[in-house]
Structures are given as structure tokens and as C-alpha cells.
Motif scaffolding. Structure first.
Motif, PDB file in Angstrom:
ATOM      1  N   LEU A  75      69.970  36.900  12.884  1.00 32.17           N
ATOM      2  CA  LEU A  75      69.911  36.189  14.165  1.00 32.17           C
ATOM      3  C   LEU A  75      68.509  35.699  14.513  1.00 32.17           C
ATOM      4  O   LEU A  75      68.327  34.551  14.928  1.00 32.17           O
ATOM      5  CB  LEU A  75      70.460  37.082  15.283  1.00 32.17           C
ATOM      6  N   GLU A  76      67.513  36.548  14.366  1.00 31.51           N
ATOM      7  CA  GLU A  76      66.163  36.154  14.764  1.00 31.51           C
ATOM      8  C   GLU A  76      65.676  34.944  13.957  1.00 31.51           C
ATOM      9  O   GLU A  76      65.029  34.047  14.500  1.00 31.51           O
ATOM     10  CB  GLU A  76      65.212  37.335  14.604  1.00 31.51           C
ATOM     11  N   GLY A  77      66.000  34.931  12.682  1.00 34.10           N
ATOM     12  CA  GLY A  77      65.615  33.783  11.853  1.00 34.10           C
ATOM     13  C   GLY A  77      66.337  32.522  12.269  1.00 34.10           C
ATOM     14  O   GLY A  77      65.748  31.432  12.290  1.00 34.10           O
ATOM     15  N   TRP A  78      67.632  32.648  12.594  1.00 37.21           N
ATOM     16  CA  TRP A  78      68.395  31.479  13.029  1.00 37.21           C
ATOM     17  C   TRP A  78      67.849  30.916  14.337  1.00 37.21           C
ATOM     18  O   TRP A  78      67.793  29.701  14.530  1.00 37.21           O
ATOM     19  CB  TRP A  78      69.865  31.839  13.212  1.00 37.21           C
ATOM     20  N   MET A  79      67.459  31.821  15.249  1.00 37.18           N
ATOM     21  CA  MET A  79      67.007  31.394  16.581  1.00 37.18           C
ATOM     22  C   MET A  79      65.624  30.765  16.563  1.00 37.18           C
ATOM     23  O   MET A  79      65.278  29.993  17.459  1.00 37.18           O
ATOM     24  CB  MET A  79      66.983  32.601  17.536  1.00 37.18           C
ATOM     25  N   SER A  80      64.813  31.105  15.585  1.00 40.63           N
ATOM     26  CA  SER A  80      63.429  30.647  15.583  1.00 40.63           C
ATOM     27  C   SER A  80      63.346  29.146  15.316  1.00 40.63           C
ATOM     28  O   SER A  80      64.175  28.571  14.609  1.00 40.63           O
ATOM     29  CB  SER A  80      62.631  31.397  14.514  1.00 40.63           C
ATOM     30  N   SER A  81      62.337  28.537  15.908  1.00 40.12           N
ATOM     31  CA  SER A  81      62.126  27.107  15.679  1.00 40.12           C
ATOM     32  C   SER A  81      61.591  26.886  14.277  1.00 40.12           C
ATOM     33  O   SER A  81      60.926  27.748  13.701  1.00 40.12           O
ATOM     34  CB  SER A  81      61.140  26.551  16.711  1.00 40.12           C
ATOM     35  N   LYS A  82      61.891  25.733  13.713  1.00 39.19           N
ATOM     36  CA  LYS A  82      61.468  25.408  12.353  1.00 39.19           C
ATOM     37  C   LYS A  82      60.478  24.243  12.396  1.00 39.19           C
ATOM     38  O   LYS A  82      60.776  23.194  12.963  1.00 39.19           O
ATOM     39  CB  LYS A  82      62.697  25.020  11.500  1.00 39.19           C
ATOM     40  N   LYS A  83      59.315  24.448  11.790  1.00 37.34           N
ATOM     41  CA  LYS A  83      58.295  23.411  11.779  1.00 37.34           C
ATOM     42  C   LYS A  83      58.784  22.210  10.986  1.00 37.34           C
ATOM     43  O   LYS A  83      59.355  22.348   9.906  1.00 37.34           O
ATOM     44  CB  LYS A  83      57.011  23.959  11.168  1.00 37.34           C
ATOM     45  N   ALA A  84      58.560  21.029  11.515  1.00 35.43           N
ATOM     46  CA  ALA A  84      58.975  19.789  10.851  1.00 35.43           C
ATOM     47  C   ALA A  84      57.739  19.066  10.311  1.00 35.43           C
ATOM     48  O   ALA A  84      56.711  18.982  10.990  1.00 35.43           O
ATOM     49  CB  ALA A  84      59.735  18.884  11.811  1.00 35.43           C
ATOM     50  N   LYS A  85      57.846  18.541   9.112  1.00 36.92           N
ATOM     51  CA  LYS A  85      56.732  17.836   8.505  1.00 36.92           C
ATOM     52  C   LYS A  85      56.669  16.406   9.021  1.00 36.92           C
ATOM     53  O   LYS A  85      57.682  15.704   9.045  1.00 36.92           O
ATOM     54  CB  LYS A  85      56.891  17.842   6.978  1.00 36.92           C
ATOM     55  N   LEU A  86      55.490  16.000   9.451  1.00 32.07           N
ATOM     56  CA  LEU A  86      55.280  14.641   9.946  1.00 32.07           C
ATOM     57  C   LEU A  86      54.473  13.847   8.924  1.00 32.07           C
ATOM     58  O   LEU A  86      53.723  14.421   8.127  1.00 32.07           O
ATOM     59  CB  LEU A  86      54.533  14.674  11.281  1.00 32.07           C
ATOM     60  N   PRO A  87      54.581  12.508   8.934  1.00 33.63           N
ATOM     61  CA  PRO A  87      53.774  11.694   8.013  1.00 33.63           C
ATOM     62  C   PRO A  87      52.287  11.836   8.328  1.00 33.63           C
ATOM     63  O   PRO A  87      51.895  12.174   9.449  1.00 33.63           O
ATOM     64  CB  PRO A  87      54.280  10.270   8.270  1.00 33.63           C
ATOM     65  N   LYS A  88      51.455  11.567   7.337  1.00 30.31           N
ATOM     66  CA  LYS A  88      50.010  11.754   7.485  1.00 30.31           C
ATOM     67  C   LYS A  88      49.417  10.916   8.606  1.00 30.31           C
ATOM     68  O   LYS A  88      48.390  11.267   9.197  1.00 30.31           O
ATOM     69  CB  LYS A  88      49.317  11.418   6.166  1.00 30.31           C
ATOM     70  N   VAL A  89      50.058   9.800   8.903  1.00 29.03           N
ATOM     71  CA  VAL A  89      49.520   8.922   9.933  1.00 29.03           C
ATOM     72  C   VAL A  89      49.603   9.557  11.323  1.00 29.03           C
ATOM     73  O   VAL A  89      48.918   9.143  12.251  1.00 29.03           O
ATOM     74  CB  VAL A  89      50.258   7.561   9.915  1.00 29.03           C
ATOM     75  N   ALA A  90      50.438  10.583  11.455  1.00 32.36           N
ATOM     76  CA  ALA A  90      50.597  11.246  12.756  1.00 32.36           C
ATOM     77  C   ALA A  90      49.467  12.239  12.956  1.00 32.36           C
ATOM     78  O   ALA A  90      49.652  13.467  12.952  1.00 32.36           O
ATOM     79  CB  ALA A  90      51.951  11.945  12.828  1.00 32.36           C
ATOM     80  N   VAL A  91      48.270  11.702  13.130  1.00 34.47           N
ATOM     81  CA  VAL A  91      47.076  12.526  13.267  1.00 34.47           C
ATOM     82  C   VAL A  91      47.124  13.327  14.567  1.00 34.47           C
ATOM     83  O   VAL A  91      47.539  12.817  15.610  1.00 34.47           O
ATOM     84  CB  VAL A  91      45.811  11.638  13.235  1.00 34.47           C
ATOM     85  N   LEU A  92      46.722  14.594  14.483  1.00 37.72           N
ATOM     86  CA  LEU A  92      46.697  15.489  15.644  1.00 37.72           C
ATOM     87  C   LEU A  92      48.059  15.587  16.335  1.00 37.72           C
ATOM     88  O   LEU A  92      48.157  15.664  17.559  1.00 37.72           O
ATOM     89  CB  LEU A  92      45.637  15.021  16.652  1.00 37.72           C
ATOM     90  N   SER A  93      49.127  15.543  15.528  1.00 37.20           N
ATOM     91  CA  SER A  93      50.483  15.678  16.063  1.00 37.20           C
ATOM     92  C   SER A  93      51.204  16.797  15.312  1.00 37.20           C
ATOM     93  O   SER A  93      50.854  17.144  14.176  1.00 37.20           O
ATOM     94  CB  SER A  93      51.278  14.376  15.906  1.00 37.20           C
ATOM     95  N   SER A  94      52.209  17.366  15.937  1.00 39.19           N
ATOM     96  CA  SER A  94      53.037  18.394  15.304  1.00 39.19           C
ATOM     97  C   SER A  94      54.461  18.251  15.821  1.00 39.19           C
ATOM     98  O   SER A  94      54.701  17.621  16.858  1.00 39.19           O
ATOM     99  CB  SER A  94      52.497  19.794  15.598  1.00 39.19           C
ATOM    100  N   ALA A  95      55.395  18.851  15.092  1.00 35.51           N
ATOM    101  CA  ALA A  95      56.795  18.765  15.515  1.00 35.51           C
ATOM    102  C   ALA A  95      57.549  19.987  15.020  1.00 35.51           C
ATOM    103  O   ALA A  95      57.155  20.643  14.050  1.00 35.51           O
ATOM    104  CB  ALA A  95      57.445  17.485  14.979  1.00 35.51           C
ATOM    105  N   GLU A  96      58.636  20.289  15.692  1.00 40.62           N
ATOM    106  CA  GLU A  96      59.496  21.401  15.317  1.00 40.62           C
ATOM    107  C   GLU A  96      60.921  21.103  15.733  1.00 40.62           C
ATOM    108  O   GLU A  96      61.178  20.224  16.575  1.00 40.62           O
ATOM    109  CB  GLU A  96      59.010  22.708  15.955  1.00 40.62           C
ATOM    110  N   VAL A  97      61.855  21.825  15.134  1.00 38.57           N
ATOM    111  CA  VAL A  97      63.265  21.736  15.509  1.00 38.57           C
ATOM    112  C   VAL A  97      63.647  23.052  16.160  1.00 38.57           C
ATOM    113  O   VAL A  97      63.502  24.121  15.562  1.00 38.57           O
ATOM    114  CB  VAL A  97      64.154  21.464  14.275  1.00 38.57           C
ATOM    115  N   VAL A  98      64.121  22.955  17.399  1.00 33.13           N
ATOM    116  CA  VAL A  98      64.414  24.146  18.196  1.00 33.13           C
ATOM    117  C   VAL A  98      65.919  24.237  18.440  1.00 33.13           C
ATOM    118  O   VAL A  98      66.504  23.346  19.060  1.00 33.13           O
ATOM    119  CB  VAL A  98      63.671  24.101  19.551  1.00 33.13           C
ATOM    120  N   PRO A  99      66.590  25.295  17.961  1.00 34.95           N
ATOM    121  CA  PRO A  99      68.023  25.449  18.246  1.00 34.95           C
ATOM    122  C   PRO A  99      68.239  25.957  19.660  1.00 34.95           C
ATOM    123  O   PRO A  99      67.559  26.890  20.110  1.00 34.95           O
ATOM    124  CB  PRO A  99      68.480  26.483  17.204  1.00 34.95           C
TER     125      PRO A  99
END
Length: 450
Positions: A75-99
Motif C-alpha cells: 500500500l505505501e508504495g502504491w500511495m507514494s507519488s512517482k517522479k516524472a522525467k521532464l525534457p532537458k529544456v525544462a530547466v529548474l522544473s520538476s514533476a510527479e504523478v500523485v495517485p
């Protein structure tokens, strides 16, 4: 009913069900319910279906215990957000997928596996953090009554309600607004469920079933010899008088008994019965029955059977079974018994079904690592294991960007220089983009039509 539904919706809005502690506690309590209620579950299944307690444990209790434990472990693994990879041009940006949980869920289950088909989706709905209204099938009244009486004693009854009733209750429930509907049953009722969901654009999972063909590659043997072997196996498992054994499930009610009786009483079908066929209506018993080459347009070949009737269709070459399967609605499962790798490859590439199993049956239902669900007329959506969690979750994209930087060419006024920069970005030509910005790469002349 409306008040109950609204109360459950309000409870979801409180946010309690989103907490990991609440989800784990409910799953643990469900596990306790199954273990402490084991004997009563046996009795309910015996009363409704005449099911032997060993079969009941194999098909329902055991698989549910396994499924709850699997969810608790992961359960804990399923609930945790997963980091998403962004293209290199997305400088100083980050993303994740949150269930996140969908909200208020309606689960309508079927009578053939009264506990498995009620509680298996409930496990996923709880793990994902939803509130739930469960409607068991009225055709298995003892099992339905058990769930209605026992679930509130073990689970949070502000978040999880069991509502009993027949088609009229189901119809009223479908008139309510839901964030997800999970239905197991016939394609006829599945169409009603989907039509009702349209009103509120409610997402649905439909587990419908239909025909599940078994392809048996006899190799050098002949079909009549294989039928003789089947007869011998039936006698070995159930004895000379199957009615006296406790190992055969009874028919659910008189209506379904009559339906099955009509399937083999059809004058066009009678002559195809080569084994079995005896019936005892008072005890809702039908002997395991084998039919060979009944008319393809007969009802037994066009409708779901749900009884101990096995029609066999013979073909000159086993490869012809692929065309036969493809001429019919897509199956929930295909079971193929063969050691020929070429036939296996063709079955995989040339047929479509919810699942495909070689040299066994049903094992895919018990595997938490495999999605269980239909395709086409056998249903839509999937569940079991993490697939259940995902079915009752929305996977939300969350992106973050710093105020420290931005790309000026994202905004008007437009010109061909900016168009070239966009082309470099979308072609992942970051060196070209950098050279263009530094003035070391000239943009190509581009003409446009008005």
C-alpha cells in the motif's frame, strides 16, 4: 437510500479516508472479518449455491485473504507519488504523478462468486482511499445478508455501506451521482449501468464475462477418444452418482435451473448430448453434461451458460479454432491446451480476449500481478492487485517550475526565428536551440499561406 449515499459522500469530503492509517486499518479489519467469519461464509455459500467448503476456500476465501495481504504489503508504495522525467529544456522544473482517490464508489456484484466479486473490488476501493456503497446480488440472499449484517461490525460504516435489494434498488442507486461505478454481471445489465453513468459522465468498470472458449489440441488423438477421457475424469471426480456427492455446486435458483434445462431441451440440441443430462429440479441439481457439435445458432452457443453444460465444437485442424473464436464476441478469457509453440504464437497474435491462458484455467484470476478484466463485449477496465488500486484512483500530474527562469520565445509577437526555436525544442535539438539563441544558427526562410 439518498440520505445514506449523501452521508457517505460527505464523509469522503472530510479527508479521513485519504489517510494511510485509515486505509490500513480497514484492510486489516476486512482480513479479520474474513478469518473470523469463515464458518458463516461457508454456510452462506452452501445455502445459496450448495458449494463445498473446500471449493469455497479455494475460489473465494483464500483468494481474498491473499489479496488483502498483498494490498497491505504494497500500500505505501502504491500511495507514494512517482517522479516524472521532464525534457532537458525544462530547466529548474520538476514533476510527479500523485495517485488520489476518486471519491464515492458504487460496487454492484454478481451471484456466482458472491464474496469474491463483492470484496475483491472493495479491497481496491479501500486501498485507494475511497468511500463505498456495495450492492450484493439479491440472487444469493444468504451471502448478501451476511455482508449487510457483518460488514458494519468490522469496517467504518460511515465510509462503507452495504445496501441490499433487487433490480428496483439497483435502479435507484444508479440514479445517484457517483465518482466511479464498478459492475460485475451480464452484458444486458452492463448496458443499463453504462447508460445510467452517462448522465453524470461517471467512469465505469464493467466485468461482463460472456463465452470463454477452451481450445484443446488433441495432436494425434481424436475428439471421440478425448470425450471418452473426459467422461472418465468426471466419474473419477464425482463418482457414478454425482448427485450424491457434495462436490458439485447446485444451480442458484429455479429460474436459472429452468434456463439451463431449456438449453439442452431444445430439439435441435438434444441429439448432441453424449454424456450426462440428468436433472433434479427439487434439489436444483444438474449432472455434468457433455454435448458434441450442437448447432452454432442454438442458444447454448450464443449465450453465457453458467452451469455444468460443456458444448464441444470439433474442427478438422486446430488452427481453425482461431477463425471460430474471432467470429464471435471477444471473450473474457481463452484457455488453450497445446504444446505447439507455433499455435501459441498464433493464439497470442491473432485473437483478442481479456486474458489468454495456456494449459490451465482460472489461474490468472488468482494472480495479483496480472490484470483481470474483459475487452469488447466481455467488459472494460481491469482489477486485482495494484490494478485494483489504479482502477479506483486518479493519477494526477503535478508540475513545479521556478520563477528564476523562462523562455522568452514562448510568447508573441511571433516570427520565424521563434518558430525555429520551437522546432529545435520539439525535435530535442537543444544544441541547435542554444546556437540559435547565440546567433550562431540562422533560421531557415519559411513561407506560409494566408
Amino acid at each position: 437510500m439518498e440520505r445514506d449515499v449523501e452521508d457517505v459522500r460527505e464523509y469522503f469530503c472530510s479527508g479521513i479516508t485519504k489517510e494511510a492509517a485509515w486505509r490500513k486499518a480497514q484492510l486489516q479489519n476486512l482480513l479479520t472479518l474474513i478469518r473470523e467469519g469463515e464458518e458463516e461464509i461457508y454456510k452462506s455459500l452452501k445455502k445459496d449455491l450448495g458449494k463445498h467448503h473446500v471449493e469455497a476456500f479455494r475460489d473465494e476465501i483464500g483468494t481474498l485473504i491473499k489479496s488483502v495481504n498483498y494490498s497491505l504489503q504494497n500500500l505505501e508504495g502504491w500511495m507514494s507519488s512517482k517522479k516524472a522525467k521532464l525534457p532537458k529544456v525544462a530547466v529548474l522544473s520538476s514533476a510527479e504523478v500523485v495517485p488520489e482517490p476518486l471519491g464515492l464508489v458504487l460496487i454492484i456484484s454478481s451471484w456466482n462468486f458472491p464474496f469474491g466479486l463483492s470484496l475483491e473490488p472493495l479491497i481496491g476501493a479501500i486501498a485507494a482511499g475511497n468511500t463505498v456503497v456495495l450492492k450484493p446480488s439479491e440472487l444469493s440472499p444468504a451471502c448478501s445478508s451476511f455482508l449487510a449484517n457483518v460488514v458494519p461490525r468490522y469496517l467504518d460504516n460511515k465510509a462503507i455501506k452495504v445496501i441490499e435489494g433487487g433490480p428496483e434498488v439497483g435502479e435507484k442507486l444508479l440514479q445517484q451521482k457517483w465518482d466511479k461505478i464498478f459492475f460485475t454481471g451480464s452484458s444486458k445489465v452492463g448496458r443499463i449501468v453504462m447508460s445510467a453513468a452517462v448522465k453524470h459522465l461517471t467512469p465505469v468498470t464493467l466485468e461482463l464475462g460472456g463465452k470463454c472458449p477452451a481450445v484443446v489440441d488433441f495432436l494425434k488423438s481424436s475428439w471421440d477418444r478425448e470425450v471418452e477421457l473426459m467422461k472418465g475424469s468426471i466419474k473419477k471426480m464425482f463418482g457414478e452418482n454425482p448427485k450424491e456427492t457434495n462436490s458439485i455446486t447446485r444451480i442458484i435458483n429455479k429460474q436459472h435451473f429452468q434456463r439451463l434445462k431449456n438449453l439442452i431441451s431444445d430439439p435441435a440440441v438434444k441429439d448432441s448430448v453424449v454424456f450426462g443430462g440428468s436433472m433434479d429440479e427439487d434439489n436444483l441439481f444438474i449432472e455434468p453434461t457433455i454435448l458434441v457439435n450442437p448447432p452454432l445458432e442454438a442458444t447454448i452457443m450464443t449465450e453465457e451458460i453458467f452451469g455444468p453444460l460443456l458444448p464441444i465444437i470439433t474442427v478438422k485442424k486446430i488452427e481453425e479454432s482461431i477463425g471460430f473464436i474471432n467470429s464471435r464476441p471477444k471473450a473474457l478469457s481463452i484457455y488453450a491446451f497445446t504444446n505447439r509453440e507455433a499455435l501459441k504464437r498464433r493464439m497470442i497474435s491473432e485473437t483478442s480476449s481479456g486474458s489468454l491462458v495456456f494449459n490451465d484455467a482460472i489461474i490468472q484470476y488468482a494472480a495479483d500481478s496480472l490484470p483481470f478484466g474483459g475487452v469488447g463485449e466481455s467488459g472494460m477496465g481491469k482489477y486485482h492487485g495494484k490494478f485494483s488500486f489504479d482502477t479506483f484512483s486518479h493519477h494526477k500530474a503535478v508540475a513545479r517550475r521556478s520563477f528564476l527562469t523562462d523562455f522568452w520565445f514562448r510568447y508573441p509577437p511571433w516570427n520565424n526565428y521563434k518558430l525555429q526555436l520551437f522546432k529545435d525544442v520539439y525535435n530535442f535539438d537543444y544544441l541547435g536551440m542554444l546556437l540559435s539563441i547565440l546567433g550562431l544558427k540562422k533560421s531557415r526562410s519559411i513561407s506560409t499561406a494566408a
